[in-house]
Scaffold this motif. Structure first.
Motif, mmCIF file in Angstrom:
data_model
loop_
_atom_site.group_PDB
_atom_site.id
_atom_site.type_symbol
_atom_site.label_atom_id
_atom_site.label_comp_id
_atom_site.label_asym_id
_atom_site.label_seq_id
_atom_site.Cartn_x
_atom_site.Cartn_y
_atom_site.Cartn_z
ATOM 1 N N ALA A 24 0.835 -1.214 0.000
ATOM 2 C CA ALA A 24 0.000 0.000 0.000
ATOM 3 C C ALA A 24 0.861 1.253 0.000
ATOM 4 N N ASP A 30 -3.820 8.183 -5.146
ATOM 5 C CA ASP A 30 -4.961 7.901 -4.266
ATOM 6 C C ASP A 30 -5.902 6.902 -4.908
ATOM 7 N N ILE A 33 -4.673 3.496 -4.227
ATOM 8 C CA ILE A 33 -4.857 3.127 -2.815
ATOM 9 C C ILE A 33 -6.293 2.710 -2.553
ATOM 10 N N ARG A 37 -7.562 -1.061 -1.342
ATOM 11 C CA ARG A 37 -8.359 -1.305 -0.130
ATOM 12 C C ARG A 37 -9.557 -2.197 -0.413
ATOM 13 N N CYS A 47 -4.634 -1.128 5.518
ATOM 14 C CA CYS A 47 -4.738 0.332 5.488
ATOM 15 C C CYS A 47 -5.371 0.894 6.763
ATOM 16 N N LYS A 58 0.675 8.412 5.123
ATOM 17 C CA LYS A 58 0.305 8.970 3.819
ATOM 18 C C LYS A 58 0.004 10.466 3.928
#
Length: 468
Positions: A24, A30, A33, A37, A47, A58
């Motif tokens: 991750a 973004d 990410i 997730r 996460c 982050k």
């Protein structure tokens, strides 16, 4: 199967949580990410587990981190900022009144107001920079808040002051950018606005005259930005391009703070003017409603057409010589009340609010304009937070000349009133002729801009020594 429900059967469920978290952290966007997730429960836990420590890391990578903020709050802020910064790249940002624009402006306001929380970084020129400023520059380049878009509609909808304030803060970065041509849409409207009589378009409004007229200040910025960055105009573009980085406008370099604080010593700047006949024509048409073909009117801004900028040196002090001629105060009202008047009881008791003693800062200055040396004397006044952004100040000073044994020449006075943008690196405002009887309903005036610079480089002095 619900696409948004994490799977329990993918291979990531067999990996240690530490490895999933490492994966991750390696994701660059973004979007990646969020997709990671949703793969399965294991990636979601990587996460959100361990007390949301992933989101703290982050957040620190992209934004200024205020000490003591809980990880779950940082996660919510990170997701909110990513959402609106991404969505709002397509918004026109004409008047800033639509709900989606207001949401985006709130995020940009937080990036500005919370900059320089935590550790400080430095750019290639040794200037302090903040991750929030990097995100602001990215947004400027990828959105239509400054570049692109179309001409704003000429409707009755008012400009949202928050949009104007945000654009003014974004202006700090516009003189370092490479790439897009900085075309300014509807610059003729800005020219009309900046030469309005002072009473028609006061720089400060509200009950105590502490609310910044953001729209007028933005018009002033747009006019100067057009001259500074538009090569076709052949006005200030070459002069600005030839300046070293240390002498160009630059962004704020520390926390934005409330109250009144001294500014930098060294400044550069310029102003524009129209001949009196041209100002009369402009005002007759646009402010006195006299008939004329508006599209046939064209005015050439004076001073900048020759590419002229000037230097100004300011010396700020709270003690010492506080000489302030009565005629200066009569023209500028530098020491006017900026809050509710004190009661009789407070006067009798000698009451003084915590900020009363140092709310005004006196300064003196000197510079050169059209090969003539001039002097300046004035004041800084604190302003309240504007549009959620702290750090604004009012600046007033009288530009004057001396004759013989340095006696004040009150036949050649030029009043300056401006707004110091938060961070104290750019000043925008209005000048007007202040000798004789001044009628603010029809005063002779125009806009000015100053920006803080580093100390003058020694190369010129060394060259002059070599010449001798």
């Amino acid at each position: 199967m619900d696409r948004n429900r994490p799977s329990t059967t993918t291979a990531f469920n067999r990996l240690p949580i530490e490895l999933n978290k490492t994966i991750a952290h390696c994701l660059e966007t973004d979007k990646d990410i969020y997709a990671f997730r949703r793969i399965c429960r294991a990636t979601d836990n990587a996460c959100d587990g361990d007390n949301h420590s992933f989101w703290r890391a982050k957040f620190r990578e992209k934004y200024a981190l205020k000490a003591g903020t809980p990880n779950n709050v940082l996660k919510a802020q990170y997701l909110k900022r990513g959402k609106w910064l991404n969505r709002s790249t397509t918004y026109p940002f004409h008047k800033g009144q639509e709900r989606r624009e207001i949401k985006a402006l709130a995020v940009l306001r937080d990036l500005i107001a919370e900059s320089f929380q935590g550790s400080v970084q430095y750019d290639e020129y040794g200037r302090a920079r903040c991750p929030n400023q990097t995100q602001l520059v990215n947004f400027i380049m990828n959105s239509k808040i400054v570049f692109g878009g179309r001409r704003p509609p000429s409707d009755a909808q008012k400009l949202n002051p928050a949009l104007a304030a945000t654009k003014l803060m974004c202006a700090h970065f516009l003189f370092d950018l490479d790439g897009p041509r900085q075309n300014v849409l509807a610059v003729e409207e800005s020219q009309i606005a900046v030469y309005a009589p002072s009473n028609v378009a006061p720089l400060f409004t509200g009950q105590y005259k502490t609310d910044v007229n953001m729209e007028w200040v933005l018009h002033s910025l747009d006019l100067f930005r057009c001259h500074m960055t538009n090569v076709e105009l052949a006005t200030l573009y070459s002069t600005m391009s030839d300046l070293p980085v240390s002498q160009k406008p630059s962004a704020w370099r520390g926390l934005l703070k409330h109250g009144c604080y001294p500014l930098s010593k060294h400044w550069k700047g310029t102003y524009t003017f129209l001949e009196q006949n041209d100002i009369d024509k402009l005002r007759d048409v646009f402010y006195n409603n006299k008939s004329s073909k508006k599209n046939d009117l064209f005015f050439v801004d004076g001073n900048v057409e020759e590419g002229k900028i000037q230097s100004l040196e300011l010396d700020f002090t709270q003690d010492g010589d506080m000489s302030w001629p009565e005629i200066f105060e009569d023209r500028l009202h530098s020491l006017r009340e900026t809050g509710p008047p004190r009661t009789r009881a407070q006067h009798r008791s000698g009451f003084e609010s915590p900020n009363q003693k140092h709310k005004n800062i006196h300064f003196v200055g000197k510079g050169e304009d059209l090969n003539d040396n001039f002097f300046a004397r004035g004041w800084l006044n604190a302003l309240p937070t504007q549009c959620g952004i702290p750090g604004w100040q009012r600046i007033t000073f009288m530009k004057h000349f001396v004759e013989g044994d340095e006696e004040l020449n009150d036949d050649n006075l030029w009043a300056y009133e401006g707004v110091v943008l938060p961070g104290g690196r750019i000043i925008l405002g209005r000048w007007w002729y202040a000798s004789g009887n001044v009628n603010l309903d029809d005063d002779y005036n125009g806009p000015f801009i100053f920006w803080a610079v580093e100390e003058p480089e020694l190369e010129d002095e060394e060259d002059s020594d070599d010449d001798h």
